[in-house]
Design an enzyme around this catalytic site. Sequence first.
Site, PDB file in Angstrom:
ATOM      1  N   GLU A  67     -92.155  33.396 -11.748  1.00 21.47           N
ATOM      2  CA  GLU A  67     -91.410  32.492 -10.862  1.00 21.47           C
ATOM      3  C   GLU A  67     -91.993  31.078 -10.847  1.00 21.47           C
ATOM      4  O   GLU A  67     -91.376  30.166 -10.316  1.00 21.47           O
ATOM      5  CB  GLU A  67     -91.345  33.068  -9.441  1.00 21.47           C
ATOM      6  CG  GLU A  67     -92.670  33.210  -8.699  1.00 21.47           C
ATOM      7  CD  GLU A  67     -93.421  34.498  -9.001  1.00 21.47           C
ATOM      8  OE1 GLU A  67     -93.140  35.142 -10.045  1.00 21.47           O
ATOM      9  OE2 GLU A  67     -94.311  34.865  -8.212  1.00 21.47           O
TER      10      GLU A  67
ATOM     11  N   CYS B 129    -113.130  27.495  -2.911  1.00 20.16           N
ATOM     12  CA  CYS B 129    -113.109  27.372  -4.373  1.00 20.16           C
ATOM     13  C   CYS B 129    -114.455  26.986  -4.972  1.00 20.16           C
ATOM     14  O   CYS B 129    -114.727  27.294  -6.130  1.00 20.16           O
ATOM     15  CB  CYS B 129    -112.072  26.348  -4.791  1.00 20.16           C
ATOM     16  SG  CYS B 129    -110.473  26.622  -4.033  1.00 20.16           S
TER      17      CYS B 129
ATOM     18  N   GLU C  42    -102.148  33.687 -11.883  1.00 20.45           N
ATOM     19  CA  GLU C  42    -101.102  32.907 -11.213  1.00 20.45           C
ATOM     20  C   GLU C  42    -100.221  32.172 -12.225  1.00 20.45           C
ATOM     21  O   GLU C  42     -98.988  32.174 -12.112  1.00 20.45           O
ATOM     22  CB  GLU C  42    -101.750  31.890 -10.263  1.00 20.45           C
ATOM     23  CG  GLU C  42    -100.759  31.075  -9.448  1.00 20.45           C
ATOM     24  CD  GLU C  42    -101.431  29.918  -8.700  1.00 20.45           C
ATOM     25  OE1 GLU C  42    -102.317  29.268  -9.278  1.00 20.45           O
ATOM     26  OE2 GLU C  42    -101.063  29.671  -7.551  1.00 20.45           O
TER      27      GLU C  42
ATOM     28  N   CYS D 295    -102.653  28.222  -1.335  1.00 19.33           N
ATOM     29  CA  CYS D 295    -103.287  27.608  -2.512  1.00 19.33           C
ATOM     30  C   CYS D 295    -104.076  28.592  -3.356  1.00 19.33           C
ATOM     31  O   CYS D 295    -104.309  28.368  -4.525  1.00 19.33           O
ATOM     32  CB  CYS D 295    -104.263  26.518  -2.090  1.00 19.33           C
ATOM     33  SG  CYS D 295    -103.507  25.266  -1.105  1.00 19.33           S
TER      34      CYS D 295
ATOM     35  N   SER E 271     -97.008  29.864   3.377  1.00 21.78           N
ATOM     36  CA  SER E 271     -96.352  28.604   3.023  1.00 21.78           C
ATOM     37  C   SER E 271     -95.642  28.800   1.686  1.00 21.78           C
ATOM     38  O   SER E 271     -96.157  29.472   0.787  1.00 21.78           O
ATOM     39  CB  SER E 271     -97.402  27.498   2.892  1.00 21.78           C
ATOM     40  OG  SER E 271     -96.875  26.420   2.169  1.00 21.78           O
TER      41      SER E 271
ATOM     42  N   GLU F 275     -93.779  21.190   5.841  1.00 18.78           N
ATOM     43  CA  GLU F 275     -93.332  22.553   6.135  1.00 18.78           C
ATOM     44  C   GLU F 275     -93.852  22.998   7.503  1.00 18.78           C
ATOM     45  O   GLU F 275     -93.123  23.613   8.291  1.00 18.78           O
ATOM     46  CB  GLU F 275     -93.822  23.510   5.037  1.00 18.78           C
ATOM     47  CG  GLU F 275     -93.317  24.946   5.206  1.00 18.78           C
ATOM     48  CD  GLU F 275     -93.884  25.915   4.163  1.00 18.78           C
ATOM     49  OE1 GLU F 275     -94.597  25.461   3.238  1.00 18.78           O
ATOM     50  OE2 GLU F 275     -93.608  27.125   4.291  1.00 18.78           O
TER      51      GLU F 275
ATOM     52  N   GLU G 174     -96.803  20.699   2.394  1.00 20.68           N
ATOM     53  CA  GLU G 174     -97.249  21.726   3.332  1.00 20.68           C
ATOM     54  C   GLU G 174     -97.248  21.209   4.773  1.00 20.68           C
ATOM     55  O   GLU G 174     -96.869  21.925   5.704  1.00 20.68           O
ATOM     56  CB  GLU G 174     -98.641  22.232   2.928  1.00 20.68           C
ATOM     57  CG  GLU G 174     -98.998  23.564   3.567  1.00 20.68           C
ATOM     58  CD  GLU G 174    -100.108  24.291   2.815  1.00 20.68           C
ATOM     59  OE1 GLU G 174    -100.141  24.231   1.571  1.00 20.68           O
ATOM     60  OE2 GLU G 174    -100.930  24.914   3.480  1.00 20.68           O
TER      61      GLU G 174
ATOM     62  N   LYS H 177    -106.391  32.110 -11.045  1.00 19.43           N
ATOM     63  CA  LYS H 177    -105.426  31.106 -11.507  1.00 19.43           C
ATOM     64  C   LYS H 177    -104.844  31.496 -12.858  1.00 19.43           C
ATOM     65  O   LYS H 177    -103.736  31.106 -13.203  1.00 19.43           O
ATOM     66  CB  LYS H 177    -106.087  29.725 -11.600  1.00 19.43           C
ATOM     67  CG  LYS H 177    -106.485  29.134 -10.254  1.00 19.43           C
ATOM     68  CD  LYS H 177    -105.311  28.513  -9.515  1.00 19.43           C
ATOM     69  CE  LYS H 177    -105.737  27.973  -8.161  1.00 19.43           C
ATOM     70  NZ  LYS H 177    -104.589  27.709  -7.281  1.00 19.43           N
TER      71      LYS H 177
END
Lengths: 179, 582
Positions: free
Chosen positions: B368, B505, B363, B301, B321, B284, B281, B360
């Site tokens: 993908e 989190c 996710e 995230c 990102s 990036e 990151e 999550k």
Amino acid sequence: MRERAHACSGNQEEEEPSMSQMDSNKYEELRKLIEAHKDWPGALMPVLQGAQEIFGCVPEDVQKIIAEGLGVTLSEVYGVATFYAQFSLQPKGEYVISVCLGTACYVKGSQSVLDKLSEVLQIPVGSTTADGKFTLQATRCLGACGLAPVMTINSDVYGRLTPDQVPGIIAKYREAQAE
Amino acid sequence: MEKMINLTIDGISVEVPQGTSVLEAARTAGVHIPTLCYLKDINAIGACRMCVVDTGARAPQAACVLPAAEGMNVKTNTPAIRKYRKTLLELVLSNHDKKCLSCIRSTNCELQQMCRELGVEDGDAFKGVANEYKVDDVSPSIVRDNNKCILCRRCVAVCSKVQAVGVIGPVMRGFKTAIESPWGLKLNDMACINCGQCINVCPVGALHEKDDTQKVWDALSDPTKHVVVQPAPAVRAALGEEFGLPMGTSCTGKMATALKRLGFDKVFDTDFGADLTIMEEANELVERLTSGGTLPMITSCSPGWIKFCETYYPDFIPNLSSCKSPHEMLGAMAKSYYARKAGIDPKDIVVVSVMPCTAKKFEAGRPELGHDGLADVDIVITTRELARMIKEAGINFNLLPDGDFDSLMGESTGAGVIFGATGGVMEAALRTAYETITGSTLENVNFEAVRGVEGIKEATVKVGDQDVSVAVCSSTGCAAKLLDSVRAGEKKYTFIEVMACPGGCVNGGGQPIVNADVRAVCDVRTERAKALYGEDAQKPLRKSHDNTEIKQLYADFLEKPGSHVAHTLLHTSYAARPLYKD
């Protein structure tokens, strides 16, 4: 007998009518209504009332337009629309029959009038006939206890009813429609 | 100066600032008034009526919505008030699924506790018609059981007011009232972001995570599977609460030991994945800065945030990102780098993530996020589910010795640890980006300006001769506010961190439930974050790029941040999602 606005086809399926089936003027009217109320606090109620006037009911696509237009969630719109008895999610019939089940009417036998209507129209209370002509509903006190038992068909009031009068009254509206 | 109000509560004189509710005033007098629908800072609507008090007025009044007034004489504990509350509870119970023995919230249920405390003797005092609802368990993250719902509306408030999502609300009226999505749609059919904040605020068992522990047990007992586990940074800051340890107790070592005793073949650490995320990151960010890429760059995230962005702010997708989240990165490495090193067929590896998060679970199922037909992560369980597994396995957590994570992907720096708190990813990224850009050593690694629990934090950080303008926000409601101001051109940033849950989190939708009474007196987000910042301060290495196992990973496998192989395995893409399903 007042003509009711019809946004929705007489189709009783859950399926929502498409834009093309609808009068696009009505949607234009809805957009103007939203525009006029947009910045009001508590705009949802008057907009829903206006939408019900325009379309005769507040179906899913109308609620979505209202939610987006007023910047509120669909949950909120749907919550208000289902809270108040004045809003209907499904299209109502051309003639809305409301039978009073208030205390006075009830003791004077309005339940048997309601049962008779259900039998003649062949639909359960709270629904609309397949041809979209009649909606049958029970209401709370209409404030005409002196005429008990009472029912209204759109803006027409019928008092001191007995079940045997029901078929004749319904026939009158069926004929009116046929003319 | 704020005006002070003097009043008497149960004969005790108190002075409170004007605008304080009688409920809060009572707290300062040491008087506990029971509540069900009230949740500090989130829901004060006087709906449940449990907090009624006698003010001498005609009828009892709800203390949560009653402002303290000068000279008020409040009685909270009269025979009439006690009877009133008891009757209310009996009425709630008359329409409540009372299968307490097997309820997920048994012993941690606010209704159960209150019935006990207020001496409700007969759960069937009022018998009659009860509503029956079908349980909505279609979402991969959240299960809704309206048979247990007490209509407190705390979930509705957090979903609409805090998260700006609002996919549930009260529908119908009177006895038919239910908390539902419009047209009886399932949560999964709505633009729910799976954050699970509704679960965290539910006083009863009407909302809970989709339990995936059986899948983990099955994998563990399958001799053909090599089961790899990784716990997220925030899990270690809260897991202890499930075993009676004080909030904010860091239990990293005990957690590692517990995971080994549960039978996992390898215990890696998502903190390592977090360090890896920072490598990619920060690279990036530097690339975007130097090659005129889309700015501000926004962190990726938090899967709740990602779904929120895809659904409600799709115009910001180019700003996200492309980095996968830390546990997805570690999962991808487990099935490539580790598989190769250990000589195991990736098909036989099962990656289990222990996350503070219900999103999550969603996710991990994104098509993908995988490679060669294999998902990066196979099973996600929450902190709460891990605690249940530890209890079920008969492991005495509090007596466990401290253990270590397994090498190869078990080492972490302080930068990886603080991912679990709002501002942590920003701080970790700045530590690495600073050194990448300036080529010099960052002496003070503490970026205090991005710490703390405020919903939106802004800072300008000097990186070499550049001023980098950053923002950090937590809760999607705050993200919406921030993005609106960016969209309107009122604010300009280079880098934004967004976490879907308030406080990040540590306060995720999969964390141990903290009841309203505790939330009223302590800030869960702050307490748990302390555990993470404490670990960070004690770590010998505090910058992700100093992690020796990360260096080894790049030397042996990934070449360099942003390399072709890194892009294939560690980066992803996003797509706009419809607000309503057709």
